[in-house]
Design a protein around this motif. Structure first.
Motif, PDB file in Angstrom:
ATOM      1  N   LEU A 181       0.458   1.700  10.758  1.00  0.00           N
ATOM      2  CA  LEU A 181      -0.303   2.903  10.457  1.00  0.00           C
ATOM      3  C   LEU A 181      -0.410   3.094   8.942  1.00  0.00           C
ATOM      4  CD1 LEU A 181      -1.616   5.641  11.061  1.00  0.00           C
ATOM      5  CD2 LEU A 181       0.689   6.577  11.388  1.00  0.00           C
ATOM      6  N   ALA A 182       0.714   2.936   8.248  1.00  0.00           N
ATOM      7  CA  ALA A 182       0.703   3.082   6.789  1.00  0.00           C
ATOM      8  C   ALA A 182      -0.236   2.065   6.152  1.00  0.00           C
ATOM      9  CB  ALA A 182       2.125   2.910   6.241  1.00  0.00           C
ATOM     10  N   ALA A 183      -0.154   0.811   6.601  1.00  0.00           N
ATOM     11  CA  ALA A 183      -0.976  -0.242   6.006  1.00  0.00           C
ATOM     12  C   ALA A 183      -2.464   0.020   6.236  1.00  0.00           C
ATOM     13  CB  ALA A 183      -0.581  -1.597   6.579  1.00  0.00           C
ATOM     14  N   LYS A 184      -2.829   0.481   7.425  1.00  0.00           N
ATOM     15  CA  LYS A 184      -4.240   0.734   7.731  1.00  0.00           C
ATOM     16  C   LYS A 184      -4.796   1.919   6.945  1.00  0.00           C
ATOM     17  CE  LYS A 184      -3.758   1.018  12.221  1.00  0.00           C
ATOM     18  NZ  LYS A 184      -4.112   1.191  13.658  1.00  0.00           N
ATOM     19  N   SER A 185      -3.910   2.796   6.484  1.00  0.00           N
ATOM     20  CA  SER A 185      -4.371   4.049   5.873  1.00  0.00           C
ATOM     21  C   SER A 185      -4.545   3.991   4.368  1.00  0.00           C
ATOM     22  CB  SER A 185      -3.354   5.154   6.178  1.00  0.00           C
ATOM     23  OG  SER A 185      -2.160   4.973   5.411  1.00  0.00           O
ATOM     24  N   VAL A 186      -3.981   2.971   3.725  1.00  0.00           N
ATOM     25  CA  VAL A 186      -3.850   2.982   2.271  1.00  0.00           C
ATOM     26  C   VAL A 186      -5.177   3.235   1.564  1.00  0.00           C
ATOM     27  CG1 VAL A 186      -3.380   1.478   0.285  1.00  0.00           C
ATOM     28  CG2 VAL A 186      -1.716   1.660   2.146  1.00  0.00           C
ATOM     29  N   HIS A 187      -6.254   2.637   2.044  1.00  0.00           N
ATOM     30  CA  HIS A 187      -7.540   2.742   1.351  1.00  0.00           C
ATOM     31  C   HIS A 187      -8.428   3.863   1.907  1.00  0.00           C
ATOM     32  CE1 HIS A 187      -6.420  -0.901  -0.690  1.00  0.00           C
ATOM     33  NE2 HIS A 187      -6.330  -1.544   0.458  1.00  0.00           N
ATOM     34  N   GLU A 226       3.003   5.423  -6.665  1.00  0.00           N
ATOM     35  CA  GLU A 226       2.671   3.992  -6.645  1.00  0.00           C
ATOM     36  C   GLU A 226       2.401   3.451  -5.246  1.00  0.00           C
ATOM     37  OE1 GLU A 226       5.064   1.578  -9.789  1.00  0.00           O
ATOM     38  OE2 GLU A 226       6.407   3.133  -9.009  1.00  0.00           O
ATOM     39  N   TYR A 227       3.106   3.967  -4.252  1.00  0.00           N
ATOM     40  CA  TYR A 227       3.047   3.384  -2.908  1.00  0.00           C
ATOM     41  C   TYR A 227       2.818   4.460  -1.835  1.00  0.00           C
ATOM     42  CZ  TYR A 227       5.384  -0.236  -5.626  1.00  0.00           C
ATOM     43  OH  TYR A 227       5.713  -1.154  -6.593  1.00  0.00           O
ATOM     44  N   PRO A 228       1.702   5.185  -1.922  1.00  0.00           N
ATOM     45  CA  PRO A 228       1.443   6.215  -0.904  1.00  0.00           C
ATOM     46  C   PRO A 228       0.835   5.621   0.363  1.00  0.00           C
ATOM     47  CG  PRO A 228      -0.317   6.219  -2.508  1.00  0.00           C
ATOM     48  CD  PRO A 228       0.685   5.185  -2.983  1.00  0.00           C
ATOM     49  N   ALA A 229       1.086   6.287   1.475  1.00  0.00           N
ATOM     50  CA  ALA A 229       0.477   5.904   2.747  1.00  0.00           C
ATOM     51  C   ALA A 229       0.519   7.102   3.680  1.00  0.00           C
ATOM     52  CB  ALA A 229       1.197   4.716   3.365  1.00  0.00           C
ATOM     53  N   ALA A 276       1.978  -6.110   3.352  1.00  0.00           N
ATOM     54  CA  ALA A 276       0.618  -6.656   3.417  1.00  0.00           C
ATOM     55  C   ALA A 276      -0.338  -5.916   2.482  1.00  0.00           C
ATOM     56  CB  ALA A 276       0.100  -6.582   4.854  1.00  0.00           C
ATOM     57  N   VAL A 277      -0.085  -4.622   2.239  1.00  0.00           N
ATOM     58  CA  VAL A 277      -0.969  -3.854   1.351  1.00  0.00           C
ATOM     59  C   VAL A 277      -0.325  -3.554  -0.001  1.00  0.00           C
ATOM     60  CG1 VAL A 277      -2.426  -2.805   3.115  1.00  0.00           C
ATOM     61  CG2 VAL A 277      -0.228  -1.740   2.550  1.00  0.00           C
ATOM     62  N   TYR A 278       0.996  -3.642  -0.055  1.00  0.00           N
ATOM     63  CA  TYR A 278       1.718  -3.448  -1.315  1.00  0.00           C
ATOM     64  C   TYR A 278       2.614  -4.665  -1.540  1.00  0.00           C
ATOM     65  CZ  TYR A 278       0.338   1.508  -1.336  1.00  0.00           C
ATOM     66  OH  TYR A 278      -0.371   2.686  -1.354  1.00  0.00           O
ATOM     67  N   PRO A 279       2.051  -5.779  -2.026  1.00  0.00           N
ATOM     68  CA  PRO A 279       2.829  -7.027  -2.161  1.00  0.00           C
ATOM     69  C   PRO A 279       4.073  -6.887  -3.024  1.00  0.00           C
ATOM     70  CG  PRO A 279       0.479  -7.444  -2.432  1.00  0.00           C
ATOM     71  CD  PRO A 279       0.641  -5.966  -2.409  1.00  0.00           C
ATOM     72  N   ALA A 280       4.083  -5.961  -3.962  1.00  0.00           N
ATOM     73  CA  ALA A 280       5.253  -5.785  -4.824  1.00  0.00           C
ATOM     74  C   ALA A 280       6.499  -5.422  -4.027  1.00  0.00           C
ATOM     75  CB  ALA A 280       4.981  -4.709  -5.874  1.00  0.00           C
ATOM     76  N   LEU A 281       6.309  -4.851  -2.829  1.00  0.00           N
ATOM     77  CA  LEU A 281       7.451  -4.443  -2.019  1.00  0.00           C
ATOM     78  C   LEU A 281       8.177  -5.625  -1.385  1.00  0.00           C
ATOM     79  CD1 LEU A 281       6.023  -1.239  -0.295  1.00  0.00           C
ATOM     80  CD2 LEU A 281       7.227  -1.481  -2.467  1.00  0.00           C
ATOM     81  N   ALA A 282       7.626  -6.826  -1.541  1.00  0.00           N
ATOM     82  CA  ALA A 282       8.341  -8.027  -1.099  1.00  0.00           C
ATOM     83  C   ALA A 282       9.496  -8.348  -2.032  1.00  0.00           C
ATOM     84  CB  ALA A 282       7.386  -9.215  -1.028  1.00  0.00           C
TER      85      ALA A 282
END
Length: 362
Positions: free
Chosen positions: A119-125, A186-189, A258-264
């Motif tokens: 859900l978070a990933a689908k919502s980012v944009h 930086e990382y909202p969703a 997948a939407v915030y690669p820095a979190l890897a």
């Protein structure tokens, strides 16, 4: 109830009958009804108080967003009320966590975390779209995204500590000021806001989320921290076995990477998570500590349930080693020592489903 049924029937242009009260809250009435064609629907009507109006705006915007939750069949901002598709009576995540099947509880937690991450990933944009929906239903009210609740908790903590005779160590106020929004800039969703176990149905079609009264965009870390400090704002709080907790956290992280690669990057992820733990620990302390003069259960009717003192002590234990916030860690260690002297309360146990598997206590 008659007035709610009339308004909902007019909204759907069909007769509604056989209302069953599903409980609701002091802000809302929730009914399961039958339409003229025999279909089951859920009607949720709100009071006209400002807080209830704001919760209605969040739920109407969050469900109309269309990324999660039951299908919206109609919205009437005048009453205000929503009519939603009925998702049925499947067990909730709370039901399995408080049950005796460790496998079902573990699978339910991973399903929950993965669904929230997706859900978070689908919502980012799509944040602008959510803002537009809020503007439609919020009628000038401040969105939960813009609510300064972290700053308000930070400002309240010194007085809460003083009331129980705990001196704030040097540097605490400066550290609290650095907590910010735990990565929200930086990382909202998107999140439904109240992702507690009883608001998650485990249906044959997968996890379905309920209760969007606090729907907003917030830091992914604030959502992920529900895995590390189980269900940070909820009544259904016990301890997760360490292996399960890691698995659940990684299930959520794998989706948002997948939407915030820095979190890897482990350094980025761990720092954000520790900050979120600090934020939620401040929240729990400000919210619950004034209520512990006499201990009591976290929920009025549900059982089994932990007590407020048990939950607070566990929150403080988790936060006691936060290296980035040494003054805050010192503060919670003071609170732990005070609790050890004054509170005759058992340690918070594991969720019942995992106790049956011999998880023990912490």
């Amino acid at each position: 109830m008659d007035g709610i049924l009339r308004a909902a029937a007019e909204l759907l242009d069909t007769e509604l009958s056989e209302p069953v009260d599903l409980g609701g809250s002091r802000r809302s009435t929730v009914l399961r009804c039958r339409t003229g064609s025999g279909e089951s629907v859920i009607v949720k009507a709100y009071t006209d108080e400002p807080e209830a109006r704001r919760c209605f705006a969040a739920e109407a915007a969050g469900l109309s967003f269309g990324l999660a939750g039951p299908e919206v069949l109609g919205v009437d901002p005048k009453v205000p009320l929503l009519v939603m598709a009925d998702l049925g009576d499947s067990p909730t995540l709370a039901d399995v966590l408080l049950g005796s099947d460790a496998k079902a509880a573990g699978e339910g937690l991973v399903t929950w975390a993965r669904a929230l991450g997706r859900l978070a990933a689908k919502s980012v944009h799509r944040r602008v779209e959510f803002r537009q929906l809020w503007a439609r239903y919020g009628t000038g009210m401040t969105a939960w995204d813009d609510e300064p609740w972290i700053a308000r908790n930070v400002a309240a903590l010194p007085a809460v500590l003083d009331a129980v005779g705990v001196a704030a160590p040097a540097g605490l106020c400066e550290e609290l000021a650095r907590m910010g929004t735990a990565g929200g800039e930086e990382y909202p969703a998107f999140t439904p806001g109240d992702t507690c176990p009883d608001n998650n149905l485990l249906t044959p079609q997968g996890l379905r989320l309920l209760d969007f009264e606090a729907a907003c965009y917030q830091s992914v870390f604030l959502t992920a921290a529900y895995c590390r400090t189980p269900f940070s704002t909820c009544w259904c709080v016990f301890v997760l076995p360490a292996g399960i907790a890691r698995k659940v956290e990684e299930a959520y992280r794998a989706e948002v990477v997948a939407v915030y690669p820095a979190l890897a990057e482990d350094a980025v992820w761990q720092a954000g998570m520790r900050q979120a733990v600090a934020v939620w620990t401040v929240n729990a302390t400000v919210r619950l500590l004034p209520q512990t003069v006499e201990d009591g259960p976290m929920h009025r009717t549900r059982r089994p349930v932990a007590t407020r003192r048990q939950v607070l002590r566990h929150r403080w234990h988790v936060a006691s080693t936060l290296g980035e916030f040494p003054a805050f860690a010192q503060t919670v260690r003071q609170l732990l020592r005070k609790a050890a002297r004054e509170w005759d309360v058992a340690p918070l146990p594991h969720y019942p489903a995992f106790r049956a598997a011999g998880a023990g206590r912490t």
